[in-house]
Write a protein that holds these residues in place. Structure first.
Motif, short mmCIF file in Angstrom:
data_model
loop_
_atom_site.label_atom_id
_atom_site.label_comp_id
_atom_site.label_asym_id
_atom_site.label_seq_id
_atom_site.Cartn_x
_atom_site.Cartn_y
_atom_site.Cartn_z
N VAL A 177 0.25 -1.54 -0.04
CA VAL A 177 0.22 -0.26 -0.38
C VAL A 177 0.60 1.35 0.19
O VAL A 177 1.98 1.60 0.59
N SER A 178 0.43 1.87 -0.52
CA SER A 178 1.45 3.75 -1.09
C SER A 178 0.29 4.29 -0.50
O SER A 178 -0.48 4.56 -0.74
N LEU A 179 1.11 4.81 1.31
CA LEU A 179 0.57 6.19 1.32
C LEU A 179 1.15 7.49 1.46
O LEU A 179 2.82 7.35 1.71
N ARG A 180 0.63 8.36 0.88
CA ARG A 180 1.17 9.94 1.00
C ARG A 180 0.71 10.32 2.45
O ARG A 180 -0.40 10.77 2.49
N LEU A 181 1.96 10.57 2.70
CA LEU A 181 1.24 11.09 4.07
C LEU A 181 1.36 12.65 4.74
O LEU A 181 2.59 13.57 3.54
N ILE A 182 1.00 13.84 4.56
CA ILE A 182 0.51 15.20 4.53
C ILE A 182 0.62 15.64 6.00
O ILE A 182 -0.67 16.09 7.45
N LEU A 183 1.60 16.16 6.51
CA LEU A 183 1.95 17.26 7.62
C LEU A 183 0.46 18.65 8.03
O LEU A 183 1.13 18.85 6.74
N VAL A 184 0.48 18.64 8.80
CA VAL A 184 0.00 20.34 8.93
C VAL A 184 0.40 20.78 8.20
O VAL A 184 0.11 22.44 7.71
N SER A 185 1.74 21.19 8.76
CA SER A 185 2.85 22.31 7.49
C SER A 185 2.88 22.07 5.49
O SER A 185 3.28 23.14 4.95
N GLY A 186 1.73 21.38 5.63
CA GLY A 186 1.64 21.53 4.08
C GLY A 186 2.71 19.48 3.19
O GLY A 186 2.80 19.57 2.42
N LYS A 187 4.00 19.53 4.43
CA LYS A 187 4.97 18.89 3.56
C LYS A 187 4.69 17.59 3.88
O LYS A 187 3.28 16.98 3.99
N THR A 188 4.83 16.39 2.74
CA THR A 188 4.47 15.55 1.92
C THR A 188 5.58 14.19 2.08
O THR A 188 6.79 14.96 1.22
N LYS A 189 5.03 13.05 2.29
CA LYS A 189 6.52 12.34 2.05
C LYS A 189 5.61 11.19 1.66
O LYS A 189 4.39 10.60 2.06
N ASP A 190 6.03 10.10 0.39
CA ASP A 190 5.29 8.81 -0.18
C ASP A 190 5.58 7.59 0.81
O ASP A 190 7.42 7.11 1.11
N PHE A 191 5.09 7.14 1.41
CA PHE A 191 5.86 5.34 1.93
C PHE A 191 4.87 4.64 1.74
O PHE A 191 3.93 4.28 1.05
N MET A 192 5.35 3.23 1.78
CA MET A 192 4.94 1.94 1.27
C MET A 192 4.81 0.99 2.56
O MET A 192 5.95 0.81 3.72
N PHE A 193 3.63 0.22 2.57
CA PHE A 193 3.43 -0.58 4.00
C PHE A 193 2.48 -1.46 3.24
O PHE A 193 2.32 -1.93 2.16
#
Length: 117
Positions: A10-26
């Motif tokens: 599963v590919s997740l794109r996580l977004i912080l409150v600041s708007g910064k994003t990063k993709d992770f695999m789980f």
């Protein structure tokens, strides 16, 4: 947790409150707690300003709802082969499930109506 794309990953794109994003695999069997721990242990360099003190305060929000710790990605029935976006926030406690609905019902003990003729 799956570091690279495997069948069923599963590919997740996580977004912080600041708007910064990063993709992770789980793995589909990873829970919200597993994801929080993995992200905490592999905190992205460009998120350093938002670093938290413990993985236990990281919370995932999916479709406007907090995910409780034992909810797995499989249980969410995410579409395969697509990146799913979730918000990642720091919060000590979670609201109880359905607490908003109960609160709204408590406030509406009276009803009023108006009849127009």
């Amino acid at each position: 947790m799956t570091p690279q794309r495997e069948p069923g990953a599963v590919s997740l794109r996580l977004i912080l409150v600041s708007g910064k994003t990063k993709d992770f695999m789980f793995s589909p069997d990873d829970s919200a707690n597993d994801i929080a721990k993995h992200v905490f242990d592999n905190w992205p360099v460009d998120w350093e300003e938002e670093r938290v003190s413990s993985p236990s305060i990281l919370r995932l929000i999916f479709q406007g709802r907090f995910l409780h710790g034992n909810v797995t990605l499989r249980a969410l029935k995410l579409p395969p082969g697509r990146t799913t976006v979730m918000h990642l926030v720091a919060r000590e406690t979670l609201p109880e499930p359905n607490s908003n609905g109960q609160r709204n019902r408590d406030k509406s003990t009276e009803s009023s109506c108006c009849l127009l003729l």
